[in-house]
Design a protein around this motif. Structure first.
Motif, PDB file in Angstrom:
ATOM      1  N   SER A   4       0.820  -1.213   0.000  1.00  0.00           N
ATOM      2  CA  SER A   4       0.000   0.000   0.000  1.00  0.00           C
ATOM      3  C   SER A   4       0.855   1.266   0.000  1.00  0.00           C
ATOM      4  O   SER A   4       0.351   2.354  -0.330  1.00  0.00           O
ATOM      5  N   LEU A   5       2.128   1.143   0.346  1.00  0.00           N
ATOM      6  CA  LEU A   5       3.006   2.315   0.400  1.00  0.00           C
ATOM      7  C   LEU A   5       3.155   2.961  -0.971  1.00  0.00           C
ATOM      8  O   LEU A   5       3.273   4.189  -1.076  1.00  0.00           O
ATOM      9  N   ALA A   6       3.138   2.159  -2.037  1.00  0.00           N
ATOM     10  CA  ALA A   6       3.280   2.725  -3.380  1.00  0.00           C
ATOM     11  C   ALA A   6       2.182   3.741  -3.663  1.00  0.00           C
ATOM     12  O   ALA A   6       2.445   4.812  -4.232  1.00  0.00           O
ATOM     13  N   MET A   7       0.940   3.410  -3.268  1.00  0.00           N
ATOM     14  CA  MET A   7      -0.161   4.352  -3.480  1.00  0.00           C
ATOM     15  C   MET A   7      -0.017   5.565  -2.566  1.00  0.00           C
ATOM     16  O   MET A   7      -0.265   6.700  -2.987  1.00  0.00           O
ATOM     17  N   ASP A   8       0.392   5.338  -1.314  1.00  0.00           N
ATOM     18  CA  ASP A   8       0.606   6.465  -0.406  1.00  0.00           C
ATOM     19  C   ASP A   8       1.648   7.427  -0.970  1.00  0.00           C
ATOM     20  O   ASP A   8       1.522   8.654  -0.836  1.00  0.00           O
ATOM     21  N   ILE A   9       2.683   6.882  -1.593  1.00  0.00           N
ATOM     22  CA  ILE A   9       3.728   7.727  -2.182  1.00  0.00           C
ATOM     23  C   ILE A   9       3.167   8.563  -3.322  1.00  0.00           C
ATOM     24  O   ILE A   9       3.484   9.765  -3.444  1.00  0.00           O
ATOM     25  N   LEU A  10       2.341   7.969  -4.160  1.00  0.00           N
ATOM     26  CA  LEU A  10       1.730   8.734  -5.251  1.00  0.00           C
ATOM     27  C   LEU A  10       0.894   9.884  -4.707  1.00  0.00           C
ATOM     28  O   LEU A  10       0.966  11.011  -5.213  1.00  0.00           O
ATOM     29  N   PHE A  11       0.099   9.601  -3.672  1.00  0.00           N
ATOM     30  CA  PHE A  11      -0.716  10.662  -3.082  1.00  0.00           C
ATOM     31  C   PHE A  11       0.178  11.743  -2.472  1.00  0.00           C
ATOM     32  O   PHE A  11      -0.096  12.949  -2.610  1.00  0.00           O
ATOM     33  N   ALA A  12       1.253  11.338  -1.802  1.00  0.00           N
ATOM     34  CA  ALA A  12       2.147  12.302  -1.157  1.00  0.00           C
ATOM     35  C   ALA A  12       2.846  13.188  -2.180  1.00  0.00           C
ATOM     36  O   ALA A  12       3.005  14.399  -1.966  1.00  0.00           O
ATOM     37  N   LEU A  13       3.274  12.599  -3.295  1.00  0.00           N
ATOM     38  CA  LEU A  13       3.925  13.397  -4.331  1.00  0.00           C
ATOM     39  C   LEU A  13       2.961  14.410  -4.925  1.00  0.00           C
ATOM     40  O   LEU A  13       3.342  15.551  -5.241  1.00  0.00           O
ATOM     41  N   GLY A  14       1.700  14.002  -5.076  1.00  0.00           N
ATOM     42  CA  GLY A  14       0.702  14.950  -5.559  1.00  0.00           C
ATOM     43  C   GLY A  14       0.484  16.086  -4.580  1.00  0.00           C
ATOM     44  O   GLY A  14       0.367  17.253  -4.974  1.00  0.00           O
ATOM     45  N   LEU A  15       0.440  15.770  -3.287  1.00  0.00           N
ATOM     46  CA  LEU A  15       0.279  16.809  -2.268  1.00  0.00           C
ATOM     47  C   LEU A  15       1.512  17.716  -2.211  1.00  0.00           C
ATOM     48  O   LEU A  15       1.397  18.940  -2.044  1.00  0.00           O
ATOM     49  N   ALA A  16       2.698  17.113  -2.346  1.00  0.00           N
ATOM     50  CA  ALA A  16       3.930  17.905  -2.316  1.00  0.00           C
ATOM     51  C   ALA A  16       3.965  18.894  -3.486  1.00  0.00           C
ATOM     52  O   ALA A  16       4.443  20.028  -3.339  1.00  0.00           O
ATOM     53  N   ALA A  17       3.468  18.478  -4.649  1.00  0.00           N
ATOM     54  CA  ALA A  17       3.433  19.363  -5.811  1.00  0.00           C
ATOM     55  C   ALA A  17       2.512  20.553  -5.573  1.00  0.00           C
ATOM     56  O   ALA A  17       2.627  21.579  -6.254  1.00  0.00           O
ATOM     57  N   ARG A  18       1.618  20.409  -4.597  1.00  0.00           N
ATOM     58  CA  ARG A  18       0.687  21.492  -4.263  1.00  0.00           C
ATOM     59  C   ARG A  18       1.111  22.254  -3.015  1.00  0.00           C
ATOM     60  O   ARG A  18       0.331  23.020  -2.461  1.00  0.00           O
ATOM     61  N   GLY A  19       2.343  22.009  -2.563  1.00  0.00           N
ATOM     62  CA  GLY A  19       2.892  22.799  -1.473  1.00  0.00           C
ATOM     63  C   GLY A  19       2.909  22.137  -0.112  1.00  0.00           C
ATOM     64  O   GLY A  19       3.388  22.733   0.855  1.00  0.00           O
ATOM     65  N   ALA A  20       2.399  20.918  -0.001  1.00  0.00           N
ATOM     66  CA  ALA A  20       2.418  20.233   1.297  1.00  0.00           C
ATOM     67  C   ALA A  20       3.809  19.670   1.582  1.00  0.00           C
ATOM     68  O   ALA A  20       4.629  19.510   0.671  1.00  0.00           O
ATOM     69  N   ARG A  21       4.059  19.350   2.836  1.00  0.00           N
ATOM     70  CA  ARG A  21       5.324  18.730   3.235  1.00  0.00           C
ATOM     71  C   ARG A  21       5.020  17.380   3.881  1.00  0.00           C
ATOM     72  O   ARG A  21       4.901  17.288   5.101  1.00  0.00           O
ATOM     73  N   PRO A  22       4.904  16.335   3.087  1.00  0.00           N
ATOM     74  CA  PRO A  22       4.505  15.024   3.626  1.00  0.00           C
ATOM     75  C   PRO A  22       5.576  14.416   4.527  1.00  0.00           C
ATOM     76  O   PRO A  22       6.772  14.550   4.283  1.00  0.00           O
ATOM     77  N   LEU A  23       5.143  13.739   5.551  1.00  0.00           N
ATOM     78  CA  LEU A  23       6.016  12.971   6.425  1.00  0.00           C
ATOM     79  C   LEU A  23       5.363  11.610   6.652  1.00  0.00           C
ATOM     80  O   LEU A  23       4.219  11.538   7.091  1.00  0.00           O
ATOM     81  N   PHE A  24       6.082  10.544   6.349  1.00  0.00           N
ATOM     82  CA  PHE A  24       5.555   9.193   6.508  1.00  0.00           C
ATOM     83  C   PHE A  24       5.938   8.642   7.876  1.00  0.00           C
ATOM     84  O   PHE A  24       7.028   8.910   8.383  1.00  0.00           O
ATOM     85  N   ALA A  25       5.043   7.854   8.453  1.00  0.00           N
ATOM     86  CA  ALA A  25       5.322   7.100   9.664  1.00  0.00           C
ATOM     87  C   ALA A  25       5.243   5.625   9.299  1.00  0.00           C
ATOM     88  O   ALA A  25       4.181   5.134   8.913  1.00  0.00           O
ATOM     89  N   ILE A  26       6.366   4.921   9.366  1.00  0.00           N
ATOM     90  CA  ILE A  26       6.393   3.513   8.968  1.00  0.00           C
ATOM     91  C   ILE A  26       6.820   2.643  10.141  1.00  0.00           C
ATOM     92  O   ILE A  26       7.365   3.123  11.137  1.00  0.00           O
ATOM     93  N   CYS A  27       6.551   1.355   9.994  1.00  0.00           N
ATOM     94  CA  CYS A  27       6.961   0.382  11.012  1.00  0.00           C
ATOM     95  C   CYS A  27       8.378  -0.097  10.697  1.00  0.00           C
ATOM     96  O   CYS A  27       8.712  -0.357   9.546  1.00  0.00           O
ATOM     97  N   ASP A  28       9.189  -0.218  11.726  1.00  0.00           N
ATOM     98  CA  ASP A  28      10.560  -0.698  11.536  1.00  0.00           C
ATOM     99  C   ASP A  28      10.779  -2.039  12.212  1.00  0.00           C
ATOM    100  O   ASP A  28      11.910  -2.453  12.450  1.00  0.00           O
ATOM    101  N   GLY A  29       9.684  -2.728  12.505  1.00  0.00           N
ATOM    102  CA  GLY A  29       9.789  -4.012  13.184  1.00  0.00           C
ATOM    103  C   GLY A  29       9.526  -3.933  14.669  1.00  0.00           C
ATOM    104  O   GLY A  29       9.566  -4.963  15.354  1.00  0.00           O
ATOM    105  N   ALA A  30       9.264  -2.733  15.181  1.00  0.00           N
ATOM    106  CA  ALA A  30       8.977  -2.601  16.613  1.00  0.00           C
ATOM    107  C   ALA A  30       7.644  -3.243  16.973  1.00  0.00           C
ATOM    108  O   ALA A  30       7.454  -3.708  18.099  1.00  0.00           O
ATOM    109  N   SER A  31       6.715  -3.291  16.017  1.00  0.00           N
ATOM    110  CA  SER A  31       5.399  -3.888  16.263  1.00  0.00           C
ATOM    111  C   SER A  31       5.458  -5.398  16.050  1.00  0.00           C
ATOM    112  O   SER A  31       5.964  -5.856  15.025  1.00  0.00           O
ATOM    113  N   PRO A  32       4.938  -6.182  16.978  1.00  0.00           N
ATOM    114  CA  PRO A  32       5.044  -7.641  16.854  1.00  0.00           C
ATOM    115  C   PRO A  32       4.079  -8.262  15.856  1.00  0.00           C
ATOM    116  O   PRO A  32       4.249  -9.425  15.474  1.00  0.00           O
TER     117      PRO A  32
END
Length: 264
Positions: A4-32
């Motif tokens: 699902s991250l691929a779609m989130d990236i597309l949405f974020a790039l579209g928002l960034a082109a409109r002046g937003a500053r996207p920040l992603f929160a991802i899991c790094d394995g801390a969640s079991p």
């Protein structure tokens, strides 16, 4: 999840082109536990973490290639906090776990939703490891809730975009962002190919169909719905690829009966 991250990236790039500053929160394995898992994988809970490094590295590479910033659960919460959350889940009596709340986060509700999704139709009471799985999902829900709270306080986002808004992966974060007065935009894949559905959920907004405003069901029931070829294709695709119950594929006719759709 990378899928699902691929779609989130597309949405974020579209928002960034409109002046937003996207920040992603991802899991790094801390969640079991997370939605990557499925009963059909036949991987025991104690080995779930083996997949985490590859998943994390894939997400990092995707975001780096897109030039987008991100933060990770392990960087937001220190080891003592993670241990404390694990101990909290361990001490919750089993009967209280499905309804357990952590501040505004419906931890037990979202953990149970993840467990039901994982089992894919196998009744919870019939799966020997269901309680251990439920606690693992509850621990993940707690981690995502506390991560979301920290992000809400630190960055004070104008809005948040996420998939689904339910399950241990997303639901607790949505609850927490709403509690901080942040609007959340939910997205999911539509029933037709290459179609997506977006929904703005301001704080206090009901998410579930059983919470619809009075009169909505009455209006819907009066609308005529034709069973088009698109519906037939959707049922066929769901029965062959996505809807597995008791680890057996469900025929389109059986899925039609389950959904209470009349034959054309």
């Amino acid at each position: 999840m990378p899928s699902s991250l691929a779609m989130d990236i597309l949405f974020a790039l579209g928002l960034a082109a409109r002046g937003a500053r996207p920040l992603f929160a991802i899991c790094d394995g801390a969640s079991p536990a997370c939605n990557v898992r499925s009963l059909s994988d036949a991987i025991p809970l104690e080995r779930w973490s083996e997949r985490c490094p590859g998943c994390r590295d894939t997400m990092r590479a995707m975001l780096d290639q897109a030039g987008l910033d991100h933060t990770e659960a392990g960087a937001c919460l220190d080891p003592d906090q993670l241990l404390q959350l694990g101990n909290m889940v361990r001490d919750i009596p089993s009967p209280s776990l499905p309804g357990f709340m952590h501040g505004a986060a419906q931890v037990g509700y979202h953990a149970k939703a993840s467990l039901i999704r994982y089992l894919r139709g196998v009744p919870i009471r019939e799966h020997a490891g269901s309680q251990a799985l439920l606690r693992a999902y509850a621990c993940s829900a707690l981690i995502h809730a506390d991560q979301a709270a920290l992000l809400a306080r630190t960055f004070q986002p104008d809005f948040v975009v996420m998939q689904h808004g339910i399950y241990a992966d997303w639901g607790p974060a949505l609850d927490v962002f709403h509690d901080h007065g942040v609007d959340v935009i939910l997205w999911r894949r539509g029933m037709l190919p290459d179609h997506f559905m977006f929904r703005l959920t301001p704080p206090g907004h009901a998410l579930h169909v059983n919470h619809l405003q009075p009169g909505v069901w009455e209006r819907i029931s009066q609308e005529h719905m034709d069973q088009t070829q698109e519906l037939e294709d959707f049922l066929r695709g769901e029965s062959q690829h996505n809807s597995r119950f008791n680890e057996q594929e469900m025929e389109p006719e059986a899925l039609r009966a389950r959904l209470k759709l009349e034959n054309s």
